[in-house]
Design an enzyme around this catalytic site. Structure first.
Site, PDB file in Angstrom:
ATOM      1  N   GLY A 145     -54.471  46.053  32.730  1.00  0.00           N
ATOM      2  CA  GLY A 145     -52.521  46.167  31.740  1.00  0.00           C
ATOM      3  C   GLY A 145     -53.523  47.535  30.364  1.00  0.00           C
ATOM      4  CB  SER A 146     -54.146  45.489  26.586  1.00  0.00           C
ATOM      5  OG  SER A 146     -54.521  44.458  27.557  1.00  0.00           O
ATOM      6  CB  SER A 170     -50.234  46.282  33.965  1.00  0.00           C
ATOM      7  OG  SER A 170     -49.624  46.376  32.652  1.00  0.00           O
ATOM      8  N   GLY A 182     -45.996  37.007  31.154  1.00  0.00           N
ATOM      9  CA  GLY A 182     -44.888  37.513  30.013  1.00  0.00           C
ATOM     10  C   GLY A 182     -45.518  38.508  28.751  1.00  0.00           C
ATOM     11  CG  ASP A 240     -51.241  40.749  36.588  1.00  0.00           C
ATOM     12  OD1 ASP A 240     -51.388  41.302  35.325  1.00  0.00           O
ATOM     13  OD2 ASP A 240     -49.596  40.554  36.830  1.00  0.00           O
ATOM     14  N   GLY A 241     -53.640  39.275  34.208  1.00  0.00           N
ATOM     15  CA  GLY A 241     -53.755  39.037  33.329  1.00  0.00           C
ATOM     16  C   GLY A 241     -55.312  39.060  32.470  1.00  0.00           C
ATOM     17  N   GLY A 242     -55.425  39.565  31.844  1.00  0.00           N
ATOM     18  CA  GLY A 242     -56.839  39.792  30.382  1.00  0.00           C
ATOM     19  C   GLY A 242     -58.024  39.968  31.123  1.00  0.00           C
ATOM     20  CG  HIS A 275     -49.716  45.119  38.665  1.00  0.00           C
ATOM     21  ND1 HIS A 275     -49.400  43.971  39.530  1.00  0.00           N
ATOM     22  CD2 HIS A 275     -49.139  44.429  37.339  1.00  0.00           C
ATOM     23  CE1 HIS A 275     -48.970  42.905  39.311  1.00  0.00           C
ATOM     24  NE2 HIS A 275     -48.155  43.224  37.952  1.00  0.00           N
ATOM     25  CG  ASP A 300     -46.550  43.731  34.388  1.00  0.00           C
ATOM     26  OD1 ASP A 300     -46.911  42.913  35.754  1.00  0.00           O
ATOM     27  OD2 ASP A 300     -47.184  44.026  33.849  1.00  0.00           O
ATOM     28  CG  MET A 302     -49.362  35.228  37.205  1.00  0.00           C
ATOM     29  SD  MET A 302     -49.058  36.619  36.693  1.00  0.00           S
ATOM     30  CE  MET A 302     -49.702  36.844  34.636  1.00  0.00           C
ATOM     31  CG  HIS A 322     -45.706  40.856  38.587  1.00  0.00           C
ATOM     32  ND1 HIS A 322     -46.487  40.687  37.557  1.00  0.00           N
ATOM     33  CD2 HIS A 322     -45.542  39.647  38.979  1.00  0.00           C
ATOM     34  CE1 HIS A 322     -46.745  39.340  37.133  1.00  0.00           C
ATOM     35  NE2 HIS A 322     -46.212  38.559  38.036  1.00  0.00           N
ATOM     36  CG  MET A 348     -43.756  37.936  35.526  1.00  0.00           C
ATOM     37  SD  MET A 348     -44.530  38.850  34.314  1.00  0.00           S
ATOM     38  CE  MET A 348     -44.697  41.055  35.133  1.00  0.00           C
ATOM     39  CG  MET A 368     -41.207  40.952  32.423  1.00  0.00           C
ATOM     40  SD  MET A 368     -42.659  40.505  30.585  1.00  0.00           S
ATOM     41  CE  MET A 368     -44.236  41.337  30.306  1.00  0.00           C
ATOM     42  N   GLY A 406     -52.333  42.152  26.700  1.00  0.00           N
ATOM     43  CA  GLY A 406     -53.018  41.817  25.418  1.00  0.00           C
ATOM     44  C   GLY A 406     -53.378  39.842  25.795  1.00  0.00           C
TER      45      GLY A 406
HETATM   46  C1  DX5 Z   1     -48.098  39.995  32.311  1.00  0.00           C
HETATM   47  C2  DX5 Z   1     -48.068  41.359  33.032  1.00  0.00           C
HETATM   48  C3  DX5 Z   1     -49.591  41.621  32.711  1.00  0.00           C
HETATM   49  C4  DX5 Z   1     -50.147  42.514  32.494  1.00  0.00           C
HETATM   50  C5  DX5 Z   1     -51.542  42.436  32.017  1.00  0.00           C
HETATM   51  O1  DX5 Z   1     -47.041  39.119  32.180  1.00  0.00           O
HETATM   52  O2  DX5 Z   1     -47.992  40.349  34.223  1.00  0.00           O
HETATM   53  O3  DX5 Z   1     -49.472  42.432  34.641  1.00  0.00           O
HETATM   54  O4  DX5 Z   1     -49.713  43.645  31.947  1.00  0.00           O
HETATM   55  O5  DX5 Z   1     -51.868  43.499  30.844  1.00  0.00           O
HETATM   56  P1  DX5 Z   1     -53.449  42.704  30.093  1.00  0.00           P
HETATM   57  O6  DX5 Z   1     -54.066  43.258  31.366  1.00  0.00           O
HETATM   58  O7  DX5 Z   1     -53.705  43.461  29.285  1.00  0.00           O
HETATM   59  O8  DX5 Z   1     -53.240  41.798  30.868  1.00  0.00           O
HETATM   60 ZN    ZN Z   2     -47.861  41.907  36.330  1.00  0.00          ZN
END
Ligand code: DX5
Ligand code: ZN
Length: 221
Positions: A199-200, A7, A144, A177-179, A32, A34, A139, A65, A67, A36, A147
């Site tokens: 992401g991270s 991401s 948001g 998506d996420g963690g 990906h 993001d 999700m 994505h 958001m 926002m 990490g």
């Molecule tokens: C969170 C985003 C994710 C985020 C994922 O709101 O939609 O796409 O970048 O990052 P990690 O993999 O670090 O949770």
């Molecule tokens: Zn995302």
């Protein structure tokens, strides 16, 4: 074969193009993206202009994505970058007709259309819309920021969605998506994910090509 979608979110926008180039060179399947708006979630990131610039400097496939509180208002701006996938949130719509309209508008552009759900939203809430989508983005953290820690119940939701799709013969990709890390990616894939957002985990990896290979080896092993 699982697809990996690093991401944009962990990287600062001023360094984004360089970051995207490194992901492309490392063999990422998608970027990906993001988006926002400071309303649907607190943070604001990734303008449509920046995304266009990314697309002009790389040929990585874009997975957008959104958001945002009002996808109908902004989605067209993001189409300039010629994304492969555009995903909107179920929770952005208080009105079912508007959601159907949005999904149909994206589909008309011959782009894969995705519907995303936050951790509290149930698979049964989106069942009526499944015939209209190519992809569901589950999700596994509150949207948001990058990490955060993976919410374990997401594994049940992935498996539930997979069962519904198989039973009704829907050809829908499941993206999560996420963690997601090297430690839980196999469980996510085994539950039924076709695309994993990272992401991270990717951001922190010094050697990104090696990291992506390790992810694939974990999933296949
Ligand atoms: C969170 C985003 C994710 C985020 C994922 O709101 O939609 O796409 O970048 O990052 P990690 O993999 O670090 O949770
Ligand atoms: Zn995302």
């Amino acid at each position: 074969m699982i697809k990996i979608a690093p991401s944009t979110n962990p990287e600062k926008e001023e360094n984004l193009i360089e970051y995207v180039k490194s992901l492309e060179a490392a063999g990422a399947d998608y970027l990906h993206c993001d988006v926002m708006d400071g309303k649907f979630v607190e943070a604001t990131c990734l303008s449509s202009q920046k995304l266009l610039e990314v697309s002009q400097n790389s040929s990585i496939l874009l997975d957008v994505h959104l958001m945002v509180a009002n996808p109908i208002q902004v989605f067209e701006n993001y189409l300039k970058a010629k994304p492969s996938i555009v995903t909107v949130h179920y929770e952005s719509f208080s009105n079912a007709q508007n959601l159907v309209y949005m999904l149909q508008e994206i589909k008309k552009r011959k782009i894969m259309v995705g519907l995303s759900i936050k951790p509290q939203t149930k698979i049964r809430d989106i069942e009526p819309y499944l015939p209209l989508v190519d992809l569901v983005l589950i999700m596994s953290v509150e949207p948001g920021k990058s990490g955060q820690t993976f919410i374990d119940n997401s594994l049940n939701k992935i498996a539930e969605l997979k069962n519904v799709c198989e039973a009704r013969e829907y050809n829908i990709k499941i993206e999560v998506d996420g963690g997601i890390t090297l430690n839980n990616v196999k469980a996510v894939a085994d539950a039924g994910a076709n695309i994993v957002v990272m992401g991270s985990a990717v951001y922190k990896a010094e050697n990104k090509a090696e990291f992506l290979q390790n992810v694939r080896a974990k999933v296949n092993g």
